[in-house]
Design an enzyme around this catalytic site. Sequence first.
Site, PDB file in Angstrom:
ATOM      1  N   GLY B  43     -74.103  32.396 -62.300  1.00 13.88           N
ATOM      2  CA  GLY B  43     -75.161  31.582 -62.846  1.00 13.88           C
ATOM      3  C   GLY B  43     -75.440  32.394 -64.117  1.00 13.88           C
ATOM      4  O   GLY B  43     -75.482  33.666 -63.955  1.00 13.88           O
ATOM      5  N   GLY B  45     -78.093  31.212 -66.208  1.00 16.24           N
ATOM      6  CA  GLY B  45     -79.416  30.666 -66.673  1.00 16.24           C
ATOM      7  C   GLY B  45     -80.373  31.699 -66.960  1.00 16.24           C
ATOM      8  O   GLY B  45     -79.769  32.797 -67.144  1.00 16.24           O
ATOM      9  N   LEU B  46     -81.740  31.508 -66.877  1.00 12.69           N
ATOM     10  CA  LEU B  46     -82.748  32.682 -67.350  1.00 12.69           C
ATOM     11  C   LEU B  46     -82.530  33.654 -66.320  1.00 12.69           C
ATOM     12  O   LEU B  46     -82.430  34.818 -66.630  1.00 12.69           O
ATOM     13  CB  LEU B  46     -83.813  32.023 -67.099  1.00 12.69           C
ATOM     14  N   ALA B  47     -82.378  33.548 -64.834  1.00 14.01           N
ATOM     15  CA  ALA B  47     -82.167  34.529 -64.048  1.00 14.01           C
ATOM     16  C   ALA B  47     -81.136  35.250 -63.953  1.00 14.01           C
ATOM     17  O   ALA B  47     -80.914  36.396 -64.075  1.00 14.01           O
ATOM     18  CB  ALA B  47     -82.587  33.878 -62.466  1.00 14.01           C
ATOM     19  N   HIS B 269     -91.656  14.867 -60.845  1.00 16.38           N
ATOM     20  CA  HIS B 269     -92.483  14.620 -62.091  1.00 16.38           C
ATOM     21  C   HIS B 269     -92.923  13.298 -62.341  1.00 16.38           C
ATOM     22  O   HIS B 269     -92.073  12.479 -62.279  1.00 16.38           O
ATOM     23  CB  HIS B 269     -91.664  15.431 -63.267  1.00 16.38           C
ATOM     24  N   SER B 287     -92.940  15.105 -71.639  1.00 18.08           N
ATOM     25  CA  SER B 287     -94.159  15.869 -71.208  1.00 18.08           C
ATOM     26  C   SER B 287     -95.408  15.366 -70.780  1.00 18.08           C
ATOM     27  O   SER B 287     -95.801  14.106 -71.204  1.00 18.08           O
ATOM     28  CB  SER B 287     -94.574  16.617 -72.611  1.00 18.08           C
ATOM     29  N   ARG B 333     -99.765  15.911 -60.552  1.00 14.59           N
ATOM     30  CA  ARG B 333     -98.405  15.251 -60.317  1.00 14.59           C
ATOM     31  C   ARG B 333     -97.954  14.660 -58.953  1.00 14.59           C
ATOM     32  O   ARG B 333     -97.617  13.628 -59.206  1.00 14.59           O
ATOM     33  CB  ARG B 333     -97.574  16.589 -60.744  1.00 14.59           C
ATOM     34  N   GLU B 432     -84.303  29.675 -59.228  1.00 14.33           N
ATOM     35  CA  GLU B 432     -84.864  28.520 -58.497  1.00 14.33           C
ATOM     36  C   GLU B 432     -83.846  28.388 -57.414  1.00 14.33           C
ATOM     37  O   GLU B 432     -84.091  27.819 -56.384  1.00 14.33           O
ATOM     38  CB  GLU B 432     -84.309  27.186 -59.402  1.00 14.33           C
ATOM     39  N   LEU B 448     -89.822  29.087 -65.557  1.00 12.98           N
ATOM     40  CA  LEU B 448     -89.210  30.346 -66.659  1.00 12.98           C
ATOM     41  C   LEU B 448     -89.675  31.472 -66.225  1.00 12.98           C
ATOM     42  O   LEU B 448     -88.739  32.747 -66.269  1.00 12.98           O
ATOM     43  CB  LEU B 448     -89.375  29.909 -67.880  1.00 12.98           C
TER      44      LEU B 448
END
Lengths: 261, 644
Positions: B43, B45-47, B269, B287, B333, B432, B448
């Site tokens: 992976g 992504g951010l992580a 969401h 948003s 939410r 995640e 994030l």
Amino acid sequence: MNLTLRVWRQKGNSGAGKLVTYPAKDVSPDSSFLEMLDQVNQELVGKGEEPIAFDSDCREGICGTCSMVINGIPHGPQRGTTACQLHMRVFKDGDTITIEPFRATAFPVVRDLVVDRSSFDRIQQAGGYVSVNTGAAPDGNAIPIPKSEADIAFDAAACIGCGACVAACKNSSAMLFLSAKLAQYRHLPQGAPERIRRTVKMVEAADHEGFGNCTNFYECEAVCPKNIPAHFIAEMNRDYIKASLVSREFDDVHKSAEDEG
Amino acid sequence: MSNINLDAKIPPGPLATKWSSYRSQSKLVNPANKRKFNVIVVGSGLAGASAAATLGELGYNVDCFCFQDSPRRAHSIAAQGGINAAKNYQNDGDSVFRLFYDTIKGGDFRAREANVHRLAEVSTLIIDQCVAQGVPFAREYGGTLANRSFGGAQVSRTFYARGQTGQQLLLGAYSALNRQIDAGKVKMHTRTEMLDLVVVDGQARGIITRDLVTGKIERYAAHAVILATGGYGNIFYLSTNAVGCNVTATYRAYKRGALFANPCFTQIHPTCIPVAGEHQSKLTLMSESLRNDGRIWVPKKAGDTRSPETIPEDERDYYLERMYPSYGNLSPRDIASRAAKRVCDEGRGVGPEVAGVRRGVYLDFSDAIRRLGKDTISQRYGNLFDMYKKITGEDPYVVPMRIYPAVHYTMGGLWVDYNLMSNISGLHVLGEANFSDHGANRLGASALMQGLADGYFVIPYTLASYFGGTQLPKITTDHPAFAETERQVREQILRLQSIKGNRSPDSFHRELGTLMWENCGMGRNRAGLEKALKRIPELRDEFWKNVRVVGAAEEFNQQLEKAGRVADFLEFAELMCLDALTREESCGGHFREEYQTEDGEALRNDNDFCHASCWEFNGVGNAPNLHKEKLVFENIKLAQRSYK
């Protein structure tokens, strides 16, 4: 809507490709362009035929994966829009739509509409970063940055790396892509120490990958889904030329880039 | 049931000093020895990207894998809102403890205190790191960083880069990754999908991958494996996830013995663009800030298909304002999402009919436009209005927007201890993909934060501790465990291809998604979950008898990729439903209709369910074993969330 598609089919990079005609029947005008292709693919799979290969991921215009030329225009007719965000209502019932891959020497075809854009990654690897290790950062507010400069840096950083600029350019130039990355750092103090080195290394890397030069047609700007302005290219050229005239570092970097090449 | 020790390995001492004392006392690997360790990161992504880059900087040899054509395209890129950090730059009373508390409370008291506190602690370092990398955060005219407020918090601690925060943070991590690729410390494998985990004598020692361009199956060995492969929201077919997101890496690790924790914790969401038709492939988030000025309503009468402007005021039901007068359109939410589903189930939904039901509610700005003027609304929400128009073809300045809830994030994931290591020695899980920090519900702008915290600031320490304290025999890919795992991977591919049935992988995915959305989505109940648990194995059987995978395995084949992912979803779905059925309480994103207060609020049961449910694989079709990690709250008091 009923449409006729002419789609580029090519088994792999070595094989020859050709345009093949497919009907796209009962397409909802609310479909995205890629959903229309999904629908055609489901029919092909139903008949046991190989579906049209195309790249996509986020399908909301930000990941930069989708890449196809629609009626001669990368990402299609709507300005500032990726193919995944293009919706079928911009076409008319009965239209014939030609779909081809992004074409460039540095983007070899993988299959059908899928191309290999790893050349973009290699350009970024050549210098598209600030050399700072994790943990070595000062407090975030230690370096004040004028809002106006931060905004320009953001405008440049909005590039999604899709490659439409290359596909649109008659020289297959990657200069809009390159200059966007350089401009992001150029307008931030964090980028200053490596400015010359980064510019020279990335420009050399792009040359090495086989991308062409800029001859000011501005096709790149016209098709860029993120509306990145072409004047960043001028900024980049100024830095590069200045470096070549006055910077000793230029010779060093240039030489090492050639050695690696 | 196997003997699994669910030791979270929480360091001793007061909460606020656990992490610093861990760092002072944990084992280290000397610089010259780091280059002797190979690490696999799956992976980007951010992580994953932040972990791969940082471990490369430290001197480890890293192999990083992603299925996308470039690490820059991982789905972290699509995050819009921002990233939380307890910087207290606004002088409004924020602190590490407050961020910790908000995150625990937002997660409805179903996360582990020590992990969440560490997350809050390192949050401030993330901002510094990203600024140093040249991430163009929003700034004030004075040149300092700008903040905004976000749901579930009373302070302004969210840093942002227009509506593209995820993109900018990911490009920052990608740039750090590129620097290490250039330095030769990270080898990047793009268009390469992990298909299995190789476990040797109880230790994670490698992976089996498929090159998505050539179809080549390959073995990679390492001293540790890090999974940073994101969430499983795509099990619902329609979600805000990218179309490629999948559960395969974490699910295959689960099948190799890693525990899967709280799989039923999924987040819906409330403000997404509704499904437009059967062709729909994904949903787009709008948003949540729109609810500040938009009023949500549906017609009072079921089946009222008049155009919205012709429906008189007294025939409209502003149901959130009616049911939750104090919070109104800004209800949380989960409340807002469930209310929208309810009115649509009653036949009062608006917009096009999809599969016989209109699933949409109006988000109407006409009052706000009258009150504030079109210019003000445009300044506040212009880019969102443009995006909406691009997708729907309707102009929200003139016609009310239509919105509907959609699956967005999954809080559940592989169980990890304080070191972010699963119960399989050497298998670490970040972002995640793990279950650790968000409990039953994630606050906005915290995904994030967690991805980057795990990758930049946690794993570099905990991995050193693992290497420093573990015997790792020399192993090559010739080890029989690699051969056997590869054989099983090849066997599954062959099996998929040999069926030659009549249905595409996509059609199974759609059917599964609908089943899950109806029975394990926003609202869950025993009858629905039992129905799904009966239907899923039938659908899975049909898949293995009737799926049609066109094309060869030794080439670029998106149908084969998809079929493998759907096969895993078809097993994982059962686990999700079972977890939802077993958790007889409502908490955060998990709403069991049987367990609600008289006002329809989630009713938690702290006596029986204050634990993480960790599931152990026991063979396909067999009930998995349940292990419980009791959650102990020493620093905060459990409270009922209230929105009155």
